[in-house]
Design a protein around this motif. Structure first.
Motif, PDB file in Angstrom:
ATOM      1  N   GLU A  57      57.625  48.662  28.073  1.00  6.23           N
ATOM      2  CA  GLU A  57      57.335  48.137  26.729  1.00  6.23           C
ATOM      3  C   GLU A  57      57.038  46.643  26.795  1.00  6.23           C
ATOM      4  O   GLU A  57      56.085  46.169  26.166  1.00  6.23           O
ATOM      5  N   LYS A  58      57.840  45.905  27.568  1.00  5.21           N
ATOM      6  CA  LYS A  58      57.612  44.461  27.711  1.00  5.21           C
ATOM      7  C   LYS A  58      56.225  44.196  28.287  1.00  5.21           C
ATOM      8  O   LYS A  58      55.492  43.334  27.793  1.00  5.21           O
ATOM      9  N   LEU A  59      55.866  44.945  29.337  1.00 11.88           N
ATOM     10  CA  LEU A  59      54.572  44.753  29.976  1.00 11.88           C
ATOM     11  C   LEU A  59      53.428  45.067  29.021  1.00 11.88           C
ATOM     12  O   LEU A  59      52.431  44.337  28.966  1.00 11.88           O
ATOM     13  N   ALA A  60      53.565  46.125  28.235  1.00 11.35           N
ATOM     14  CA  ALA A  60      52.525  46.492  27.266  1.00 11.35           C
ATOM     15  C   ALA A  60      52.340  45.384  26.232  1.00 11.35           C
ATOM     16  O   ALA A  60      51.216  45.036  25.863  1.00 11.35           O
ATOM     17  N   ILE A  61      53.457  44.823  25.764  1.00  9.73           N
ATOM     18  CA  ILE A  61      53.378  43.741  24.773  1.00  9.73           C
ATOM     19  C   ILE A  61      52.745  42.505  25.405  1.00  9.73           C
ATOM     20  O   ILE A  61      51.892  41.845  24.801  1.00  9.73           O
ATOM     21  N   LEU A  62      53.143  42.175  26.630  1.00  9.56           N
ATOM     22  CA  LEU A  62      52.560  41.012  27.310  1.00  9.56           C
ATOM     23  C   LEU A  62      51.063  41.196  27.547  1.00  9.56           C
ATOM     24  O   LEU A  62      50.294  40.234  27.462  1.00  9.56           O
ATOM     25  N   LYS A  63      50.643  42.431  27.836  1.00 13.24           N
ATOM     26  CA  LYS A  63      49.205  42.693  28.028  1.00 13.24           C
ATOM     27  C   LYS A  63      48.437  42.402  26.746  1.00 13.24           C
ATOM     28  O   LYS A  63      47.301  41.938  26.797  1.00 13.24           O
ATOM     29  N   GLU A  64      49.063  42.665  25.602  1.00 15.25           N
ATOM     30  CA  GLU A  64      48.394  42.368  24.327  1.00 15.25           C
ATOM     31  C   GLU A  64      48.102  40.881  24.199  1.00 15.25           C
ATOM     32  O   GLU A  64      47.088  40.497  23.624  1.00 15.25           O
ATOM     33  N   THR A  65      48.974  40.046  24.743  1.00 16.32           N
ATOM     34  CA  THR A  65      48.783  38.590  24.619  1.00 16.32           C
ATOM     35  C   THR A  65      47.659  38.073  25.496  1.00 16.32           C
ATOM     36  O   THR A  65      47.212  36.950  25.314  1.00 16.32           O
ATOM     37  N   THR A  66      47.191  38.897  26.454  1.00 16.15           N
ATOM     38  CA  THR A  66      46.129  38.444  27.355  1.00 16.15           C
ATOM     39  C   THR A  66      44.732  38.846  26.892  1.00 16.15           C
ATOM     40  O   THR A  66      43.750  38.472  27.519  1.00 16.15           O
ATOM     41  N   ARG A  67      44.673  39.598  25.811  1.00 16.38           N
ATOM     42  CA  ARG A  67      43.360  40.007  25.295  1.00 16.38           C
ATOM     43  C   ARG A  67      42.632  38.792  24.727  1.00 16.38           C
ATOM     44  O   ARG A  67      43.251  37.891  24.171  1.00 16.38           O
ATOM     45  N   PRO A  68      41.309  38.774  24.844  1.00 15.76           N
ATOM     46  CA  PRO A  68      40.536  37.652  24.303  1.00 15.76           C
ATOM     47  C   PRO A  68      40.826  37.466  22.805  1.00 15.76           C
ATOM     48  O   PRO A  68      40.810  38.430  22.045  1.00 15.76           O
ATOM     49  N   GLY A  69      41.133  36.241  22.427  1.00 20.23           N
ATOM     50  CA  GLY A  69      41.392  35.916  21.030  1.00 20.23           C
ATOM     51  C   GLY A  69      42.802  36.238  20.562  1.00 20.23           C
ATOM     52  O   GLY A  69      43.130  36.026  19.394  1.00 20.23           O
ATOM     53  N   ALA A  70      43.648  36.752  21.460  1.00 19.51           N
ATOM     54  CA  ALA A  70      45.021  37.098  21.069  1.00 19.51           C
ATOM     55  C   ALA A  70      45.810  35.829  20.763  1.00 19.51           C
ATOM     56  O   ALA A  70      45.670  34.812  21.434  1.00 19.51           O
ATOM     57  N   ILE A  71      46.645  35.911  19.740  1.00 20.14           N
ATOM     58  CA  ILE A  71      47.497  34.795  19.340  1.00 20.14           C
ATOM     59  C   ILE A  71      48.943  35.239  19.524  1.00 20.14           C
ATOM     60  O   ILE A  71      49.364  36.277  19.002  1.00 20.14           O
ATOM     61  N   MET A  72      49.704  34.444  20.286  1.00 20.76           N
ATOM     62  CA  MET A  72      51.080  34.806  20.616  1.00 20.76           C
ATOM     63  C   MET A  72      51.904  35.095  19.365  1.00 20.76           C
ATOM     64  O   MET A  72      52.656  36.068  19.321  1.00 20.76           O
ATOM     65  N   ALA A  73      51.783  34.256  18.354  1.00 24.25           N
ATOM     66  CA  ALA A  73      52.585  34.427  17.139  1.00 24.25           C
ATOM     67  C   ALA A  73      52.262  35.747  16.437  1.00 24.25           C
ATOM     68  O   ALA A  73      53.155  36.419  15.907  1.00 24.25           O
ATOM     69  N   ARG A  81      54.962  38.715  15.972  1.00 23.81           N
ATOM     70  CA  ARG A  81      55.264  39.191  14.616  1.00 23.81           C
ATOM     71  C   ARG A  81      55.041  40.700  14.513  1.00 23.81           C
ATOM     72  O   ARG A  81      55.827  41.414  13.899  1.00 23.81           O
ATOM     73  N   LYS A  82      53.976  41.196  15.144  1.00 20.34           N
ATOM     74  CA  LYS A  82      53.660  42.625  15.118  1.00 20.34           C
ATOM     75  C   LYS A  82      54.814  43.462  15.673  1.00 20.34           C
ATOM     76  O   LYS A  82      55.093  44.554  15.191  1.00 20.34           O
ATOM     77  N   HIS A  83      55.487  42.927  16.685  1.00 15.76           N
ATOM     78  CA  HIS A  83      56.569  43.664  17.347  1.00 15.76           C
ATOM     79  C   HIS A  83      57.959  43.229  16.877  1.00 15.76           C
ATOM     80  O   HIS A  83      58.963  43.712  17.405  1.00 15.76           O
ATOM     81  N   GLY A  84      58.007  42.317  15.921  1.00 16.54           N
ATOM     82  CA  GLY A  84      59.285  41.900  15.368  1.00 16.54           C
ATOM     83  C   GLY A  84      60.134  41.063  16.311  1.00 16.54           C
ATOM     84  O   GLY A  84      61.357  41.161  16.308  1.00 16.54           O
ATOM     85  N   ILE A  85      59.465  40.257  17.130  1.00 16.91           N
ATOM     86  CA  ILE A  85      60.190  39.370  18.049  1.00 16.91           C
ATOM     87  C   ILE A  85      59.666  37.954  17.884  1.00 16.91           C
ATOM     88  O   ILE A  85      58.633  37.729  17.254  1.00 16.91           O
ATOM     89  N   GLY A  86      60.366  37.005  18.475  1.00 17.88           N
ATOM     90  CA  GLY A  86      59.932  35.617  18.420  1.00 17.88           C
ATOM     91  C   GLY A  86      58.991  35.290  19.571  1.00 17.88           C
ATOM     92  O   GLY A  86      58.991  35.964  20.603  1.00 17.88           O
ATOM     93  N   THR A  87      58.223  34.240  19.391  1.00 15.12           N
ATOM     94  CA  THR A  87      57.302  33.824  20.458  1.00 15.12           C
ATOM     95  C   THR A  87      58.074  33.389  21.696  1.00 15.12           C
ATOM     96  O   THR A  87      57.604  33.569  22.817  1.00 15.12           O
ATOM     97  N   GLY A  88      59.260  32.829  21.494  1.00 12.40           N
ATOM     98  CA  GLY A  88      60.083  32.416  22.632  1.00 12.40           C
ATOM     99  C   GLY A  88      60.413  33.585  23.536  1.00 12.40           C
ATOM    100  O   GLY A  88      60.483  33.449  24.760  1.00 12.40           O
ATOM    101  N   GLN A  89      60.616  34.759  22.933  1.00 12.12           N
ATOM    102  CA  GLN A  89      60.906  35.961  23.717  1.00 12.12           C
ATOM    103  C   GLN A  89      59.711  36.334  24.587  1.00 12.12           C
ATOM    104  O   GLN A  89      59.868  36.694  25.749  1.00 12.12           O
ATOM    105  N   LEU A  90      58.502  36.199  24.052  1.00 10.03           N
ATOM    106  CA  LEU A  90      57.291  36.488  24.837  1.00 10.03           C
ATOM    107  C   LEU A  90      57.164  35.539  26.027  1.00 10.03           C
ATOM    108  O   LEU A  90      56.840  35.960  27.140  1.00 10.03           O
TER     109      LEU A  90
END
Length: 120
Positions: free
Chosen positions: A23-39, A43-52
């Motif tokens: 699950e962590k890896l899947a969420i981190l992969k989302e952050t690497t997509r072009p135009g992805a915004i960490m916040a 927010r989509k997964h209900g966690i803080g950016t610090g956790q990412l």
């Protein structure tokens, strides 16, 4: 916490979420997509950016733990055609792994993991 009219407070208690490595890896992969915004991903997964950022740092640390020093050596005379693409990997205990260009990648990965465990 939000205030109530009678002076009390309403407190919302949430239990701690346990994320699997997949699950962590899947969420981190989302952050690497072009135009992805960490916040937005957080927010989509209900966690803080610090956790990412913590997960990303942990992933990089575990990836870096698998690296070993490599020494390139001149083998002397030119290689024979059968030896072109041959690689020799020498472990600390005198163990040598020798493969040619036709090696199965999955098998080589497994062998290198075992050699890495032996060298430790």
């Amino acid at each position: 916490m939000s205030a109530r009219g009678d002076g009390g407070a309403v407190v919302r208690v949430e239990r701690r979420r346990r994320w699997s490595d997949d699950e962590k890896l899947a969420i981190l992969k989302e952050t690497t997509r072009p135009g992805a915004i960490m916040a937005v991903v957080a927010r989509k997964h209900g966690i803080g950016t610090g956790q990412l950022y913590t997960w990303r740092r942990q992933l990089l640390q575990s990836a870096m733990a698998g690296f070993v020093p490599v020494e390139l050596a001149n083998s002397g005379p030119p290689a024979k055609p059968a030896e072109i693409g041959r690689i020799e990997i020498k472990g600390q205990g005198g163990l040598t792994v020798s493969v040619d260009r036709l090696v199965d990648r999955a098998a080589l990965k497994l062998v290198l993991e075992v050699v890495g465990e032996i060298d430790r």
